[in-house]
Structures are given as structure tokens and as C-alpha cells.
Design a protein around this motif. Sequence first.
Motif, PDB file in Angstrom:
ATOM      1  N   ALA A  10      -6.314  -3.950   4.729  1.00 41.32           N
ATOM      2  CA  ALA A  10      -5.607  -5.200   5.328  1.00 41.32           C
ATOM      3  C   ALA A  10      -5.515  -5.803   6.795  1.00 41.32           C
ATOM      4  CB  ALA A  10      -4.027  -4.675   4.933  1.00 41.32           C
ATOM      5  N   THR A  57      -8.018  -6.111  -7.336  1.00 41.15           N
ATOM      6  CA  THR A  57      -8.869  -4.890  -6.476  1.00 41.15           C
ATOM      7  C   THR A  57      -9.864  -4.746  -6.839  1.00 41.15           C
ATOM      8  OG1 THR A  57      -7.279  -3.278  -7.484  1.00 41.15           O
ATOM      9  CG2 THR A  57      -6.233  -4.263  -5.594  1.00 41.15           C
ATOM     10  N   SER A  80      -8.356   1.431  -3.038  1.00 46.34           N
ATOM     11  CA  SER A  80      -8.318   0.271  -4.231  1.00 46.34           C
ATOM     12  C   SER A  80      -8.952  -1.085  -2.845  1.00 46.34           C
ATOM     13  CB  SER A  80      -7.145   0.055  -5.275  1.00 46.34           C
ATOM     14  OG  SER A  80      -7.476   0.622  -5.772  1.00 46.34           O
ATOM     15  N   SER A 109      -7.849  -5.287  -2.189  1.00 47.22           N
ATOM     16  CA  SER A 109      -8.268  -5.943  -2.596  1.00 47.22           C
ATOM     17  C   SER A 109      -8.972  -7.156  -1.957  1.00 47.22           C
ATOM     18  CB  SER A 109      -6.778  -6.511  -1.444  1.00 47.22           C
ATOM     19  OG  SER A 109      -6.769  -8.092  -2.124  1.00 47.22           O
ATOM     20  N   ALA A 126      -6.136 -12.120  -7.494  1.00 42.09           N
ATOM     21  CA  ALA A 126      -5.444 -11.108  -7.116  1.00 42.09           C
ATOM     22  C   ALA A 126      -6.156 -10.243  -7.662  1.00 42.09           C
ATOM     23  CB  ALA A 126      -4.123 -11.180  -6.686  1.00 42.09           C
ATOM     24  N   PRO A 136      -2.269 -18.677   0.713  1.00 38.49           N
ATOM     25  CA  PRO A 136      -1.955 -18.014  -0.335  1.00 38.49           C
ATOM     26  C   PRO A 136      -1.403 -16.699  -0.795  1.00 38.49           C
ATOM     27  CG  PRO A 136      -3.949 -18.436  -0.654  1.00 38.49           C
ATOM     28  CD  PRO A 136      -4.024 -19.405   0.787  1.00 38.49           C
ATOM     29  N   ILE A 137      -1.237 -16.275   0.742  1.00 39.27           N
ATOM     30  CA  ILE A 137      -1.025 -14.843   1.090  1.00 39.27           C
ATOM     31  C   ILE A 137       0.353 -15.188   1.994  1.00 39.27           C
ATOM     32  CG2 ILE A 137      -0.566 -12.557   2.364  1.00 39.27           C
ATOM     33  CD1 ILE A 137      -4.200 -12.360   2.073  1.00 39.27           C
ATOM     34  N   TYR A 138       0.714 -16.001   2.394  1.00 42.62           N
ATOM     35  CA  TYR A 138       1.937 -16.228   3.686  1.00 42.62           C
ATOM     36  C   TYR A 138       2.640 -17.082   2.309  1.00 42.62           C
ATOM     37  CZ  TYR A 138       0.659 -13.458   7.546  1.00 42.62           C
ATOM     38  OH  TYR A 138       0.519 -12.756   8.588  1.00 42.62           O
ATOM     39  N   ILE A 153       0.654  -1.146  -0.131  1.00 43.05           N
ATOM     40  CA  ILE A 153      -0.776  -0.200  -0.190  1.00 43.05           C
ATOM     41  C   ILE A 153       1.223   1.207  -0.036  1.00 43.05           C
ATOM     42  CG2 ILE A 153      -1.658   1.238   1.385  1.00 43.05           C
ATOM     43  CD1 ILE A 153      -2.487  -1.471   2.065  1.00 43.05           C
ATOM     44  N   GLN A 183      -9.294 -10.610  -2.524  1.00 40.73           N
ATOM     45  CA  GLN A 183      -8.920 -11.839  -1.223  1.00 40.73           C
ATOM     46  C   GLN A 183      -8.724 -10.832   0.234  1.00 40.73           C
ATOM     47  OE1 GLN A 183      -5.017 -12.740  -2.301  1.00 40.73           O
ATOM     48  NE2 GLN A 183      -5.701 -14.301  -4.168  1.00 40.73           N
ATOM     49  N   HIS A 184      -9.115 -10.268   0.719  1.00 35.44           N
ATOM     50  CA  HIS A 184      -8.784  -9.033   1.513  1.00 35.44           C
ATOM     51  C   HIS A 184      -9.714  -9.613   1.957  1.00 35.44           C
ATOM     52  CE1 HIS A 184      -4.660  -7.778   2.324  1.00 35.44           C
ATOM     53  NE2 HIS A 184      -4.429  -8.604   2.413  1.00 35.44           N
ATOM     54  N   GLN A 198      -2.352  -7.822  -5.329  1.00 39.24           N
ATOM     55  CA  GLN A 198      -3.363  -7.947  -4.892  1.00 39.24           C
ATOM     56  C   GLN A 198      -3.741  -5.740  -4.528  1.00 39.24           C
ATOM     57  OE1 GLN A 198      -2.676  -9.980  -1.153  1.00 39.24           O
ATOM     58  NE2 GLN A 198      -3.208 -11.644  -1.726  1.00 39.24           N
ATOM     59  N   THR A 201      -5.874 -10.036   7.752  1.00 34.59           N
ATOM     60  CA  THR A 201      -5.245 -10.388   8.964  1.00 34.59           C
ATOM     61  C   THR A 201      -5.308 -10.453   9.955  1.00 34.59           C
ATOM     62  OG1 THR A 201      -3.271  -9.399   7.922  1.00 34.59           O
ATOM     63  CG2 THR A 201      -2.940 -10.921   9.484  1.00 34.59           C
ATOM     64  N   ARG A 256       2.557 -10.844  -5.032  1.00 37.43           N
ATOM     65  CA  ARG A 256       2.147 -11.034  -4.746  1.00 37.43           C
ATOM     66  C   ARG A 256       1.272 -10.191  -4.059  1.00 37.43           C
ATOM     67  NH1 ARG A 256      -0.409 -16.892  -3.520  1.00 37.43           N
ATOM     68  NH2 ARG A 256       1.671 -18.459  -5.486  1.00 37.43           N
ATOM     69  N   ARG A 279       6.290 -12.927  -1.978  1.00 38.99           N
ATOM     70  CA  ARG A 279       5.261 -12.457  -1.003  1.00 38.99           C
ATOM     71  C   ARG A 279       5.334 -10.636  -1.643  1.00 38.99           C
ATOM     72  NH1 ARG A 279       8.530 -14.838   3.792  1.00 38.99           N
ATOM     73  NH2 ARG A 279       6.849 -17.435   3.294  1.00 38.99           N
ATOM     74  N   ALA A 332      -6.935   1.276   3.131  1.00 41.98           N
ATOM     75  CA  ALA A 332      -5.914   0.971   2.674  1.00 41.98           C
ATOM     76  C   ALA A 332      -6.111  -0.595   3.714  1.00 41.98           C
ATOM     77  CB  ALA A 332      -5.749   0.833   1.337  1.00 41.98           C
ATOM     78  N   TYR A 333      -5.099   0.426   4.318  1.00 37.60           N
ATOM     79  CA  TYR A 333      -4.286  -0.092   5.690  1.00 37.60           C
ATOM     80  C   TYR A 333      -4.715  -0.897   6.586  1.00 37.60           C
ATOM     81  CZ  TYR A 333      -0.660   2.756   4.433  1.00 37.60           C
ATOM     82  OH  TYR A 333       0.934   2.792   3.695  1.00 37.60           O
TER      83      TYR A 333
END
Lengths: 377, 292
Positions: B10, B130, B137, B139, B128, B210-212, A207, B141-142, A235, B14, A231, A228, B6-7
Motif C-alpha cells: 500500500a 484483491t 491479499s 490490491s 477493486a 479513483p482512490i483519493y 488493512i 489497483q495498488h 480494495q 502511494t 473503497r 474513501r 500488505a502495508y
Amino acid sequence: MDRRMFVAAAAVLCLSPAMAQEKVKLVNVVELSGAGATAGTNWKNGIDIAVAEINAKGGILGRQIEIVHYDTQTNPGNTRAAVQRAIDEGTYAVLGPVFSGPIGASMQISQRAEIAQIVGGEAAGLTKQGNPYLFRTSLSQSAAMPKIAAYLQNDVKAKTVAVVWVNNDFGKGGRDAILPELEKRGIKVVADVSTEQGQADFASDAIKVKNANADAVFVYLNEEESARFLRAAKQQGVDKPMVGETTLLGAKVIELAGEAANGVKGHVGLSIDAPVPAFQEFGKKFQQRFNYASDHNGLKGYMAVYMVKWATEKQKKFDKKGLADTLRGARITPKDEPGIMIETKIEQNGDLDRESFLAEVVAGKQVIKQTLPMINP
Amino acid sequence: MAEFIAYLIAGLATGAIYALAAIGFTLVWQTSQTINFAQGEFVMLPAILILALVKLAGAPFWLAAVLGVALFIALFGWGFKITIVDPMIRHGVLPLAIATMALAIIMKEGAKDGFSAEAQSFPSLLPAQTLSFMGISISLQHIAIIVVACVAIGGLQWFVTRTRTGRQMQAAAQNPGVALILGIPVARMVMLTFLINAGLAALASVLISPIYLAKFSNGEVIGLFAFIAAIVGGFNQVRGALAGGLIVGVIDSLAAAYVSTSYRLAVPLVLLVIIILVKPEGLFGRKEERRV
């Protein structure tokens, strides 16, 4: 001598040190687990191919190579212990490790023992410490970064760049080497993003990079973290050119990042896709034996063993100190030693000079776009 | 503002994973009064099992996913209770907690030696891409992780509070002696709790890998953050684990963005210390008293 005495004498002879010395021991101290597992495993596999080839052809000066691998777990303390153990066990030369931090932590041990240590690290600082027993198998960051900066300026036409780097010796060395090169070319760094070794979540970093709105992103991370980050960047919809060094365009990164690796560009020191027949031949052997594509670390490990072979045959004896003396300042051509694959000049400080390549990832494959000449041919 | 959102998203994604893992701490605590220190490895292993079935047995991904999750639930739901919890709990909670530490090491090293020390790519169920919404934007997946995790946790909460079996589970957790007198099959309810824990861990694994990327060491970070989340939210409440997970995820994301990546791990730990000092039962936890 009666028959029983003859048999006993023969048995003693068979077990004598003279017979045991028919082998030459090489210890590979490398990252087989932890953050450096990808790089270390490739390096180890490259070494195994070279050792098998050399042994099949009669070894070095008639001696078979006995290769031993020690896992450092990507830990500098373990690396020091493993290098000391290798020396105590009588290794002829120390091979590895690959990560710059553990190299920096262990290189004094082989220097004190006056034994050559042939490593896979790229951090510029390693060869600036005056250690005459340290030898690289890849180009130093000091050699690679000017080429990348020139690429960003001339090919990518970037005026602003976001720099993403890993906060270890490798990453810090790369960042410190690229920043002055960018400044020299009038390219402004609009985001300087530090990340951690072994970091799993790169969403925040992606970001940050996206919001920096730079013309290009320079990514300088280790293999798994590179994948990572790529990816995470996909995303988050980062659509600016991703430019990096050998680690960013490696086979493992491409495999792990999947589609996110497409379009990545940069400079590679070694690649099985380079227009060098010996590299491609090695790539096939590696694929056949390990069932996956080698990255540059596989090539480096392979070359490390052949550097030992070439220098030993050059000095015509197994002299540990002489091995380092022979390598220092040497120029090895594929004609002299086919296993070296490409003409390689070893500088007095252990740095290397040789041709390198500009590459791009297209449809999940690394494609070499241009061959760059040696810096000081 | 767009950047902050966005933060935030995300972090919520998580955090949703941490919440799924944190609920495991809560469930095991409620039924066994102990802490499962292998909870992070419980999230790491299902993805490895699935990839092992794909790579070693040649199974298609969907079949490997079904078999891998079923195998994991059998081994680390039913098997975990039968072979570790039941024999050890008789000797007190401390030996059981230590046994789970040993289990964590075995799972980690087993995944490393039995499968791979290297990270492996794990297929994502969603592309993947957005989504753009009012200049922000996000994600896809998020969003999917947040939705799936919230639906799973909401479903669990509904099951526990609104169904007969769920209420029996609660009764068995709160007072097993009385529950037994009332005719509740306590042993079966406890087993069900362990199976649910394994199922949630498997779900978290499929969402985060898929992310980690799938790697034997993934459990270290997830286990630590989920543990913090469980304490912050309240160790004895499912809704506490959910809130704790989301809070820790968001704080981690904002710390990485506005403080420093180097100190991002320290910020949730600071929060943990504050919570322990100010509200030791957690933000949504219940005060518990025990006679010793």
C-alpha cells in the motif's frame, strides 16, 4: 402639499426602514468548502428549497425571507466569525453549521446574543452544555447509538466489532457513545481505529480492520471519508458487514463509493427513501432543482427553516428570544406545519426525538428495512 | 509478516504517485533552478478537467480523458512555461517560486469555484479486487499503480539517458550556455521538460483520483509529500525522486499502521529534517556548488 413634495414624501416612505423590514433575514453559516463541503452543500440546498417555498406562499407572517449563506470553510475560527457577523447583521436566527466541531466553537456567541441557532450536528456533547438557544435538526448520538448497538447484536449477530472513527468532535462523540453500548451487550471491540478529518489514504486503516477479523465493522466517519474508507476496504478485500450511522448510508457516500457501498447497513435518522411521503416528495424536489439526490443534510436544512416558520407563527411575532422559547420543549406535527414532514419532539436541551430507520444499500440505492419508533413518545 | 507486506505494498503504491509528482520538482529544478510550488495542484487538476468534460460537455470518459490530459499538458506544460516561467525567471528564482505559489492558489480555488467544492468519484481503470498470494491479499489497483508508475519513470529514465533528445535535454539542463554553443536547441529542450512534467502529473492524477476521489484540495497533501520525497531522494536526480517517493510512501503507510494516524504526517517530516541535517543533497542527489 404640492406635487413635488408628494413625490418626495413617497420616495422617502419607500426607502424607510419600515419598508425594508418587510423581509426577515436568516443567515446560514455553513461548510461550503473544506472537509464538510458535501454535508454543508446539501444543508444549504435544503434551506434554499424551503425558503423558495415559503416565500412563494407569502413568507412568514407576511414577510419574505431573505437568506444569506456564509461559507465557514469547515474552519471553527471562520465559523465563530460568521456567527458573530450574522448576529451583527441582525439575523432572526442562525442556521448551521453542520459539523459538530464548528458548532461547539460558535454556539456560545448565539447564546450570548439570545438568538436561536438551529444546527445539523449530531455530537452528543453539544446539548449537554446547557445552552438553551441550541437546537438540533437530527437525532443526537446518544439517541442513535443504542439503536445501532442493538442492531449489531440482534440482526448482525456480531460478537466482535472493529470501530473506525474520525478524530473530530463528531467522531469522538460517536465513539464515546457506541463503546459503552457495545460493552453493555457483550460485544467486544477488537480494533479501535482512529482516522483524521480530510484523510485521503485509508489503505492502512483498511488493512488494520481486515486483520482484526471482527464479525462486523462499525464505521463512523464524515461523508467523503466514509466513501474513501469503503473503497479502500473493498480494495483490501474486507468482506465483513459494514455498519454505520446516517453518514455512512448517505446518497453522496453511495455515489462516491460506487460498488463499495453495496451491502452497507445501519441506522438513518432521515432519508429521502424512508416510507414517509413528505420525505420522498422533498427528494423529488431536490433532485429536480439540483440534479442530484439529497442526503439527510438536505432534509435537515429544509426542516430548520420550517422550525423557524412554525415557531414564529406560533408566537405570532418576530421575537428572537421568543423563537427559542417557543421551540424549546415543542412538539411539531406535520398537521401543524407540513414542512416539518415527520412528528418531531424538541427536548428542553435542544435534542430531538422522532422515528428513525434501519437501512441497507442494495444495488447502489438506500433501502429502508425497518422503521424504529420514537424513544420517548 | 503478511500484514507488514500488505502495508508495504500500500505504501509503495502511494509512494509511486509521490514519485511521479516528485519528478516534476526535479525536472523544473534542473531546467529553471526553482521550485514549482503548484506541483501538487498539477496532480489535482487533470482529474477535475476530465470530470468537467464528462459532466459539463457530456463527453464519454475515454474521450474526456484524452482531451483533458491533452488540454492540461497544453495549458500547464506549454502555457505554464510561456506565461509564468519565461517572464518571471528573468527576475530571479525567488519571484518565480512565489509566482508558482500564486498559481497553486489560483488552480485550487479555480477548481473549487469552477467545478465543485465537493469530492467527486473518478472511474478506476481496474476493478477493486484483491490478489491472494501466499496468504497475502494484495490490491489489484495498488499493483497497477506501482507497475504503471515504474514503467513511466523507467521510460523517462531510458529516454533521458539513452536517446539523443534525452541527452540534449540533460545537456541543456546542466549547462545551457555550452549546450547552445554545441547547437542544441536549448529552448525546445526546456519546453520538452515542462511538457513531460505536465504529462507525468496527469498520469499521477488519473492513477490516484479513483482512490483519493477528485477534489480541489488533493494537491495540498500530494504536493507536500512529493516535495519531501524530492528532497529525501535528491532534488537533482530522477532516480532520487523515484526512491524518495517510494520511501516516503512506505514510511507514511507504516507510520499510519504502527505509530498513529494522527502523527502519520509528522513521521515523513522528521525524515526530511534528518536528511537535511545528515545528507543535504538527498540520498541519491549530486552535490551542487554555485557561485554567488
